[in-house]
Design an enzyme around this catalytic site. Structure first.
Site, PDB file in Angstrom:
ATOM      1  CB  VAL A 170      -1.115   0.052   1.244  1.00 16.15           C
ATOM      2  CG1 VAL A 170      -1.685   1.277   1.098  1.00 16.15           C
ATOM      3  CG2 VAL A 170      -1.910  -1.099   1.268  1.00 16.15           C
ATOM      4  N   PRO A 171       1.081   1.975  -0.940  1.00 18.63           N
ATOM      5  CG  PRO A 171       0.701   2.877  -3.072  1.00 18.63           C
ATOM      6  CD  PRO A 171       0.223   1.896  -2.450  1.00 18.63           C
ATOM      7  CB  CYS A 172       1.557   5.327   3.048  1.00 20.73           C
ATOM      8  SG  CYS A 172       0.541   4.225   3.918  1.00 20.73           S
ATOM      9  CG  HIS A 173       5.782   6.450  -1.113  1.00 17.12           C
ATOM     10  ND1 HIS A 173       5.404   5.164  -1.223  1.00 17.12           N
ATOM     11  CD2 HIS A 173       5.874   6.672  -2.623  1.00 17.12           C
ATOM     12  CE1 HIS A 173       5.578   4.438  -2.306  1.00 17.12           C
ATOM     13  NE2 HIS A 173       5.915   5.775  -3.234  1.00 17.12           N
TER      14      HIS A 173
END
Length: 422
Positions: A361-364
């Site tokens: 999950v690419p929170c950035h």
């Protein structure tokens, strides 16, 4: 580029056959590079539409192989089936017509039209009926394979999964599909709204990996089946992109030049010019998914899919992670955009992202609406480094072209994050 026909439809390794060059199947990076090169070289040819239809027909005949087809009865799959059926008897020692697979509910438009088209073309058709019990068993598999809770991605992926699984049960490991036609010939709604239709087609072709192919490759690999995509062969792309934009959409009819091509090759006119719904609607997959979601006690399909994808966190956290999961590399979204999609607040979205336990999950890729980076569990320097490594421009702690959608989603099941490439 070699356009050799793959001989054995029952014993081929898994992948998506984008194109063959010097006897090898191209990887996506190599294929994308080849398409990018074509874009620099190919120029629109100002000839009449019939001339272009003849050239497309010649290229497409060499792209289709003797193998079963995922068949919806639309112009794309029917044209592939028409051409493949001509060599099927010879390849299978005079056996019955080409084997095609149709997926959908019993009353689905695709099933009704595909039955009629199959009969008209003399095909051997297998119809796989989708029902609630089958979906309940299959949806978790597709969610796990694609690592997605996006309604569109899963509903289209289900049609592909069920069709490929049926082909495999019948002993086939190579199946043809119409991937790429909508991009080449302007078949999507966004094409009707494009200011520069030619550019929109090129951009769609170059970006379809994250939108479509990544999902289908994962499904094909999981099943051990290979998908052959005639529309994505480089010789087909080349002649298709030489067509003037005005022949792609004519008086509101999309993919006009390819429909003319199909009719020239002998496909019945009623099949060539029939308007078709997208796979997830033509098969009634979305309708059946909505029924199942409610039966399982979920208010929306997104909630149901999120409950299958994520086994940690609260329902709110899972919904946040599910939306963030769909942000592609090279793009960003904002806390506010995600909040609008799930009916929450930017602050609670940020809090949920700080608790994300999943590396995929690419929170950035989630930032503030003013372009500043916001928070990140691994520190701001790492967030900035990750964004820059993906091609996002960051200057003095801000993304130069942030995404800041203003419209409130009308449908929580189908609305995606408003993503803007940077």
């Amino acid at each position: 580029m070699a356009d050799a026909i793959l001989p054995d439809a029952r014993a081929v390794s898994a992948s998506i056959s984008l194109c063959e060059q010097d006897g090898k199947i191209l990887s996506w990076p190599a294929y994308r590079a080849a398409v990018f090169t074509l874009r620099q070289q190919v120029r629109v040819v100002e000839r009449d539409e019939a001339w272009h239809a003849l050239r497309i027909a010649d290229a497409f005949r060499h792209a289709v192989i003797s193998a079963p087809v995922l068949f919806s009865g639309g112009v794309d799959s029917s044209t592939i089936a028409l051409l493949a059926n001509g060599t099927w008897g010879r390849a299978n020692k005079g056996g019955r017509g080409l084997f095609v697979i149709t997926v959908g509910a019993r009353d689905a438009p695709d099933v009704v039209e595909a039955r009629a088209a199959s009969k008209a073309l003399g095909l051997r058709q297998l119809v796989v009926d989708i029902d609630q019990e089958m979906l309940k068993a299959t949806i978790p598999k597709v969610v796990a394979i694609t690592k997605s809770a996006d309604v569109t991605r899963i509903s289209v992926g289900l049609v592909t999964y069920v069709g490929l699984a049926a082909a495999k049960r019948e002993g086939y490991r190579l199946v043809q599909a119409g991937l790429g036609s909508e991009e080449l010939f302007a078949g999507y709604r966004r094409h009707r709204q494009a200011e520069d239709l030619e550019d929109a087609c090129w951009q769609g072709l170059l970006s379809m990996y994250h939108r479509d192919l990544l999902r289908d490759i994962a499904i094909a690999d999981a099943l051990g089946v290979r998908v052959h995509a005639p529309f994505l062969r480089l010789n087909v792309v080349q002649v298709a992109m030489q067509v003037p934009a005005r022949y792609r959409i004519v008086e509101g009819t999309q993919k006009h030049v390819f429909r003319m091509t199909a009719e020239h090759m002998g496909l019945p006119a009623n099949i060539c010019w029939r308007k078709k719904l997208a796979a997830q609607y033509g098969s009634r997959m979305v309708r059946e998914m909505r029924k199942l979601s409610r039966r399982e006690g979920h208010a929306t399909m997104r909630d149901y899919l999120g409950s299958l994808l994520f086994d940690l966190g609260t329902m709110h956290e899972r919904r946040v992670w599910a939306v963030a999961k769909e942000i592609p590399e090279g793009s960003v979204s904002t806390y506010g955009e995600i909040a609008r999609i799930i009916g929450s607040s930017p602050r609670t979205v940020g809090h949920a992202l700080t608790k994300n336990p999943y590396s995929w999950v690419p929170c950035h890729r989630v930032i503030k609406s003013d372009g500043s980076l916001g928070g990140f569990a691994r520190g701001m320097e790492e967030k900035q480094r990750l964004l820059r490594s993906e091609g996002v421009s960051v200057l003095r702690g801000k993304v130069i072209t942030p995404s800041a959608g203003d419209e409130k989603p009308k449908n929580k099941d189908s609305q995606k994050v408003s993503l803007r490439p940077v």
